[in-house]
Design a protein around this motif. Structure first.
Motif, PDB file in Angstrom:
ATOM      1  N   PHE A  12      27.128 -52.675  44.200  1.00 16.45           N
ATOM      2  CA  PHE A  12      27.706 -53.326  43.023  1.00 16.45           C
ATOM      3  C   PHE A  12      26.770 -54.452  42.594  1.00 16.45           C
ATOM      4  CE2 PHE A  12      31.866 -51.848  44.948  1.00 16.45           C
ATOM      5  CZ  PHE A  12      32.052 -50.829  44.019  1.00 16.45           C
ATOM      6  N   LEU A  13      26.368 -54.444  41.333  1.00 15.97           N
ATOM      7  CA  LEU A  13      25.344 -55.352  40.835  1.00 15.97           C
ATOM      8  C   LEU A  13      25.913 -56.270  39.765  1.00 15.97           C
ATOM      9  CD1 LEU A  13      22.547 -52.653  40.298  1.00 15.97           C
ATOM     10  CD2 LEU A  13      23.097 -53.882  42.413  1.00 15.97           C
ATOM     11  N   LEU A  14      25.682 -57.571  39.930  1.00 25.09           N
ATOM     12  CA  LEU A  14      26.073 -58.582  38.952  1.00 25.09           C
ATOM     13  C   LEU A  14      24.868 -59.449  38.626  1.00 25.09           C
ATOM     14  CD1 LEU A  14      29.561 -59.847  40.149  1.00 25.09           C
ATOM     15  CD2 LEU A  14      29.022 -59.211  37.803  1.00 25.09           C
ATOM     16  N   VAL A  15      24.751 -59.862  37.378  1.00 25.10           N
ATOM     17  CA  VAL A  15      23.619 -60.689  36.941  1.00 25.10           C
ATOM     18  C   VAL A  15      24.125 -62.090  36.635  1.00 25.10           C
ATOM     19  CG1 VAL A  15      21.747 -60.924  35.289  1.00 25.10           C
ATOM     20  CG2 VAL A  15      22.517 -58.650  35.992  1.00 25.10           C
ATOM     21  N   ASP A  16      23.536 -63.095  37.278  1.00 25.43           N
ATOM     22  CA  ASP A  16      23.975 -64.475  37.063  1.00 25.43           C
ATOM     23  C   ASP A  16      23.212 -65.097  35.890  1.00 25.43           C
ATOM     24  OD1 ASP A  16      21.485 -65.433  37.913  1.00 25.43           O
ATOM     25  OD2 ASP A  16      22.221 -66.223  39.813  1.00 25.43           O
ATOM     26  N   THR A  88      22.942 -43.232  48.031  1.00 21.14           N
ATOM     27  CA  THR A  88      23.544 -44.459  47.513  1.00 21.14           C
ATOM     28  C   THR A  88      23.537 -44.440  45.990  1.00 21.14           C
ATOM     29  OG1 THR A  88      22.751 -45.700  49.449  1.00 21.14           O
ATOM     30  CG2 THR A  88      23.395 -46.988  47.516  1.00 21.14           C
ATOM     31  N   ALA A  89      24.609 -44.934  45.412  1.00 25.28           N
ATOM     32  CA  ALA A  89      24.680 -45.133  43.968  1.00 25.28           C
ATOM     33  C   ALA A  89      24.671 -46.620  43.656  1.00 25.28           C
ATOM     34  CB  ALA A  89      25.947 -44.484  43.398  1.00 25.28           C
ATOM     35  N   GLN A  90      24.435 -46.966  42.417  1.00 22.49           N
ATOM     36  CA  GLN A  90      24.536 -48.357  41.974  1.00 22.49           C
ATOM     37  C   GLN A  90      25.252 -48.391  40.638  1.00 22.49           C
ATOM     38  OE1 GLN A  90      20.377 -49.578  41.465  1.00 22.49           O
ATOM     39  NE2 GLN A  90      20.522 -49.191  39.272  1.00 22.49           N
ATOM     40  N   VAL A  91      25.883 -49.524  40.337  1.00 26.87           N
ATOM     41  CA  VAL A  91      26.544 -49.680  39.051  1.00 26.87           C
ATOM     42  C   VAL A  91      26.576 -51.161  38.692  1.00 26.87           C
ATOM     43  CG1 VAL A  91      28.900 -49.865  39.990  1.00 26.87           C
ATOM     44  CG2 VAL A  91      28.550 -48.978  37.670  1.00 26.87           C
ATOM     45  N   LEU A  92      26.306 -51.464  37.427  1.00 24.96           N
ATOM     46  CA  LEU A  92      26.413 -52.837  36.942  1.00 24.96           C
ATOM     47  C   LEU A  92      27.874 -53.206  36.739  1.00 24.96           C
ATOM     48  CD1 LEU A  92      23.643 -53.267  34.202  1.00 24.96           C
ATOM     49  CD2 LEU A  92      23.846 -54.559  36.320  1.00 24.96           C
ATOM     50  N   LEU A  93      28.219 -54.419  37.120  1.00 23.49           N
ATOM     51  CA  LEU A  93      29.556 -54.948  36.912  1.00 23.49           C
ATOM     52  C   LEU A  93      29.527 -55.998  35.813  1.00 23.49           C
ATOM     53  CD1 LEU A  93      30.746 -55.531  40.598  1.00 23.49           C
ATOM     54  CD2 LEU A  93      30.950 -53.453  39.237  1.00 23.49           C
ATOM     55  N   ALA A 214      19.159 -54.859  27.152  1.00 17.89           N
ATOM     56  CA  ALA A 214      19.105 -55.910  28.176  1.00 17.89           C
ATOM     57  C   ALA A 214      19.445 -55.345  29.546  1.00 17.89           C
ATOM     58  CB  ALA A 214      20.052 -57.051  27.802  1.00 17.89           C
ATOM     59  N   ASP A 215      20.418 -54.420  29.609  1.00 19.14           N
ATOM     60  CA  ASP A 215      20.699 -53.726  30.875  1.00 19.14           C
ATOM     61  C   ASP A 215      19.436 -53.049  31.397  1.00 19.14           C
ATOM     62  OD1 ASP A 215      23.411 -54.394  30.720  1.00 19.14           O
ATOM     63  OD2 ASP A 215      24.018 -52.428  29.942  1.00 19.14           O
ATOM     64  N   ASP A 216      18.687 -52.417  30.486  1.00 20.79           N
ATOM     65  CA  ASP A 216      17.462 -51.715  30.884  1.00 20.79           C
ATOM     66  C   ASP A 216      16.498 -52.648  31.612  1.00 20.79           C
ATOM     67  OD1 ASP A 216      18.400 -49.404  29.656  1.00 20.79           O
ATOM     68  OD2 ASP A 216      17.200 -49.667  27.846  1.00 20.79           O
ATOM     69  N   VAL A 217      16.366 -53.882  31.111  1.00 14.81           N
ATOM     70  CA  VAL A 217      15.445 -54.841  31.732  1.00 14.81           C
ATOM     71  C   VAL A 217      15.875 -55.147  33.169  1.00 14.81           C
ATOM     72  CG1 VAL A 217      14.582 -57.211  31.648  1.00 14.81           C
ATOM     73  CG2 VAL A 217      14.742 -55.856  29.552  1.00 14.81           C
ATOM     74  N   ILE A 218      17.153 -55.430  33.338  1.00 14.43           N
ATOM     75  CA  ILE A 218      17.674 -55.742  34.665  1.00 14.43           C
ATOM     76  C   ILE A 218      17.430 -54.579  35.625  1.00 14.43           C
ATOM     77  CG2 ILE A 218      19.833 -56.088  35.953  1.00 14.43           C
ATOM     78  CD1 ILE A 218      18.847 -58.603  34.527  1.00 14.43           C
ATOM     79  N   LEU A 219      17.714 -53.379  35.178  1.00 11.59           N
ATOM     80  CA  LEU A 219      17.581 -52.207  36.044  1.00 11.59           C
ATOM     81  C   LEU A 219      16.117 -51.845  36.264  1.00 11.59           C
ATOM     82  CD1 LEU A 219      20.534 -50.111  34.619  1.00 11.59           C
ATOM     83  CD2 LEU A 219      20.493 -51.487  36.718  1.00 11.59           C
ATOM     84  N   ASP A 343      10.669 -63.328  34.193  1.00 12.98           N
ATOM     85  CA  ASP A 343      11.804 -63.599  35.079  1.00 12.98           C
ATOM     86  C   ASP A 343      13.020 -64.128  34.326  1.00 12.98           C
ATOM     87  OD1 ASP A 343      10.574 -65.973  34.394  1.00 12.98           O
ATOM     88  OD2 ASP A 343      10.536 -66.805  36.421  1.00 12.98           O
ATOM     89  N   ALA A 344      12.956 -64.221  32.996  1.00 11.15           N
ATOM     90  CA  ALA A 344      14.065 -64.761  32.218  1.00 11.15           C
ATOM     91  C   ALA A 344      15.245 -63.794  32.224  1.00 11.15           C
ATOM     92  CB  ALA A 344      13.619 -65.038  30.787  1.00 11.15           C
ATOM     93  N   ASN A 345      16.421 -64.315  31.871  1.00  8.93           N
ATOM     94  CA  ASN A 345      17.623 -63.501  31.787  1.00  8.93           C
ATOM     95  C   ASN A 345      17.628 -62.763  30.442  1.00  8.93           C
ATOM     96  OD1 ASN A 345      20.309 -62.594  31.264  1.00  8.93           O
ATOM     97  ND2 ASN A 345      21.103 -64.052  32.743  1.00  8.93           N
ATOM     98  N   PRO A 346      17.519 -61.439  30.427  1.00  7.76           N
ATOM     99  CA  PRO A 346      17.401 -60.729  29.141  1.00  7.76           C
ATOM    100  C   PRO A 346      18.641 -60.848  28.261  1.00  7.76           C
ATOM    101  CG  PRO A 346      17.725 -59.179  30.937  1.00  7.76           C
ATOM    102  CD  PRO A 346      17.483 -60.512  31.570  1.00  7.76           C
ATOM    103  N   TYR A 347      19.820 -61.044  28.866  1.00 10.92           N
ATOM    104  CA  TYR A 347      21.031 -61.204  28.058  1.00 10.92           C
ATOM    105  C   TYR A 347      20.977 -62.516  27.268  1.00 10.92           C
ATOM    106  CZ  TYR A 347      22.720 -57.596  31.273  1.00 10.92           C
ATOM    107  OH  TYR A 347      22.857 -56.453  32.026  1.00 10.92           O
TER     108      TYR A 347
END
Length: 436
Positions: A12-16, A88-93, A214-219, A343-347
Motif C-alpha cells: 500500500f503506497l501513500l505520498v506525503d 506482489t501487487a502495489q496500489v496507490l492510496l 502525477a501518479d505516473d511520476v510517483i510510480l 525529487d519534488a512532489n509532482p502533485y
C-alpha cells in the motif's frame, strides 16, 4: 486477484507532502478491504518532514490525538511489482477523514480537487513530465560515503551526453524499466543519456489527466529505483547529488484544451492566451518556488550556466530560461516549466502550475518580452537562491493557499520551517576545519 491467484502480498503506497513514498505491506487478501472500505493510516503521515520525523506545528500529531483516517485504493493504480521476490501487487492510496471526506493535507486529494475546479470552468490541461536521475555504483565511494555515478570511475570527464553506448551498457536495466512501466500502464516515451556520468532522463508521454500524470511520476521513480536495485545499482532523484555535475530536474510540459478538445494556445488567436498563461506563471513563481524546489539540497541545483533557471524569465526555444516555448506545431503548442527538482512532489508541482496558468489566463496578464540568448546574463527577476528566502516569500503571499488550499498550505510551510531549523542546528565539518 482472479487474474493472479498466486498473489501473496500487496504494498500500500501513500505520498506525503514532500513527495516521499510511505505505506505498508499486507497479505494479498487485504486488497478487497482497501477498495471497499479503506485501510487505516494516521492522518499524521502527512505531517512528516523529509526525514520522516513528526513536526508538531502541523497540528496532525499527538496534540490532536494522532487520529486515523481511511486510505482507499485508487482505481487504475493496482499493478504487479515485477522486481519483487515473491508475487506482489502495489496500489496507490488516497486519504479520507474518519467522516469520509477527502483529507486536504493529502497532496493527491488536493490536486484532484484543483483539476475538478478548473475543468468546471472549461479548462482541460494536457501535461507531460520529464525526470532526470543518476545511476550509482554502491560498491564505490565518490565523496564522503556517496557512491560514484556508474562510469565515473573510468574518468570524471566521461559525460557522453546523448551517448548511445551508455544506454547499450545498461540495456538490461532499461528493458526491465520499460517492461515494468508497461505492466503498470505508465506511458514511457524516450530514455536519454544526460549531461553527466551515470545521469539519464526518462520522458513520459502527454496525458489529458494531470492527476494520472502525477501518479505516473510517483510510480516511475519507484520503478527506476526498484529495477536499479535488482541490477545491483542505486538510483537517485536527489536534485543535486554532485556539485561538479548537473543536477536532476523535473520538467513539465503543459497545454490547455477547451471543451471541444482544441488547444487554446494554438494559432494566432491562441498566442495571447499562451502569453497570459506564461505571465501568470512568472508572476507567481517567486512565492511558489518552494513547491518546485522542496529541499535544502535542491537550491544547490539553481546555479548560473547549469541549465537550471535562476531568473523568472521566458523565451522561445531556449533552455536557459524558467519557461520555454518549445518548437512545435499549433496543435502541440505548450509551455515547458523547467524549475522543479526531480525529487519534488509532482502533485504539488502540478497544482501550482495549473493555478498559475489559469490565473494568468483569467486575468489576461501580459508577460514581459521574451528574452534572447543567455538568460543567466539577463536582467529578469532573480529567483530566491536559498530555502529560507523562498519560504519567507511563500509566507508573505497567498498563492500557496490558492494553489493548495489552506490546510496543506499551512502544513507544508510548517514542514519546511522545521527542515530549515534542522539544517541551521547542524555545524558542518567545513566550519569546524576553519578553527581546528
Amino acid at each position: 486477484m482472479e487474474e493472479h491467484p498466486d498473489l501473496e502480498a500487496v504494498e500500500f503506497l501513500l505520498v506525503d507532502p514532500n513527495g516521499v513514498m510511505r505505506g505498508k505491506w499486507a497479505p494479498a487478501d487485504a486488497l478487497k478491504k482497501a477498495f471497499r472500505e479503506g485501510v487505516n493510516f494516521p492522518l499524521s503521515l502527512h505531517g512528516l518532514d523529509v526525514w520522516g520525523r513528526e513536526v508538531s506545528e502541523t497540528g496532525l500529531h499527538i496534540e490532536s490525538g494522532d487520529k486515523d483516517g481511511y486510505c482507499r485504493a485508487t482505481r487504475g493504480t493496482l499493478a504487479i511489482v515485477p522486481w519483487a521476490k515473491r508475487k506482489t501487487a502495489q496500489v496507490l492510496l488516497q486519504t479520507f477523514t474518519p467522516e469520509g471526506e477527502p483529507f486536504l493535507a493529502d497532496p493527491r486529494q488536493v490536486l484532484k480537487k484543483k483539476v475538478a475546479e478548473i475543468q468546471a470552468k472549461g479548462f482541460f490541461p494536457v501535461v507531460a513530465f520529464e525526470l532526470e536521475f543518476y545511476l550509482l555504483d554502491p560498491e564505490t565511494d565518490w565523496d564522503d560515503g556517496m557512491p560514484a555515478p556508474v562510469g565515473a570511475m573510468a574518468g570524471p570527464d566521461r559525460l557522453r551526453m546523448y551517448g548511445l553506448d551508455d544506454l547499450a551498457e545498461h540495456a538490461d536495466l532499461f528493458d526491465m524499466i520499460r517492461d515494468a512501466a508497461h505492466a503498470q500502464k505508465l506511458p514511457i516515451d524516450t530514455i536519454i543519456k544526460e549531461a553527466a556520468p551515470g545521469q539519464f532522463e526518462v520522458n513520459l508521454k502527454h496525458r489529458a489527466d494531470p492527476l494520472k500524470a502525477a501518479d505516473d511520476v510517483i510510480l516511475l521513480r519507484r520503478i527506476v529505483m526498484g529495477c536499479a536495485r535488482a541490477h545491483g545499482m542505486t538510483a537517485t532523484f536527489m536534485a543535486k547529488p554532485f556539485l561538479e555535475y548537473a543536477g536532476n530536474g523535473m520538467h513539465v510540459h503543459a497545454s490547455v484544451l477547451d471543451a471541444d478538445g482544441r488547444n487554446i494556445f494554438g494559432g494566432s488567436e491562441g498566442r495571447p492566451v499562451l502569453e497570459s498563461a506564461v505571465a501568470g506563471l512568472l508572476r507567481t513563481m517567486p512565492e511558489s518556488l518552494l513547491l518546485f524546489i522542496n529541499t535544502w539540497n535542491g537550491f544547490r541545483r539553481i546555479t548560473p550556466g547549469s541549465y537550471a533557471p535562476t531568473r523568472a524569465v521566458w523565451a522561445e526555444n531556449n533552455r536557459s530560461v524558467a519557461l520555454r516555448i518549445p518548437v512545435s506545431n499549433d496543435a502541440n503548442r505548450r509551455v515547458e516549466h523547467r524549475i522543479a527538482g526531480a525529487d519534488a512532489n509532482p502533485y504539488l508541482v502540478m497544482s501550482a502550475i495549473i493555478q498559475g496558468m489559469i490565473e494568468g489566463i483569467e486575468n489576461k496578464d501580459v508577460p514581459p518580452p521574451p528574452i534572447e540568448g543567455n538568460a543567466y546574463a539577463d536582467e529578469g527577476l532573480y529567483l530566491p537562491d536559498d530555502m529560507d528566502e523562498a519560504l519567507q516569500l511563500m509566507e508573505k503571499g497567498r498563492f500557496a493557499d490558492r494553489a493548495l488550499g489552506p490546510l496543506l498550505s499551512k502544513v507544508y510551510k510548517d514542514l519546511k520551517r522545521a527542515e530549515i531549523m534542522a539544517f541551521w542546528a547542524e555545524i558542518t565539518p567545513l566550519e569546524r576545519t576553519t578553527y581546528l
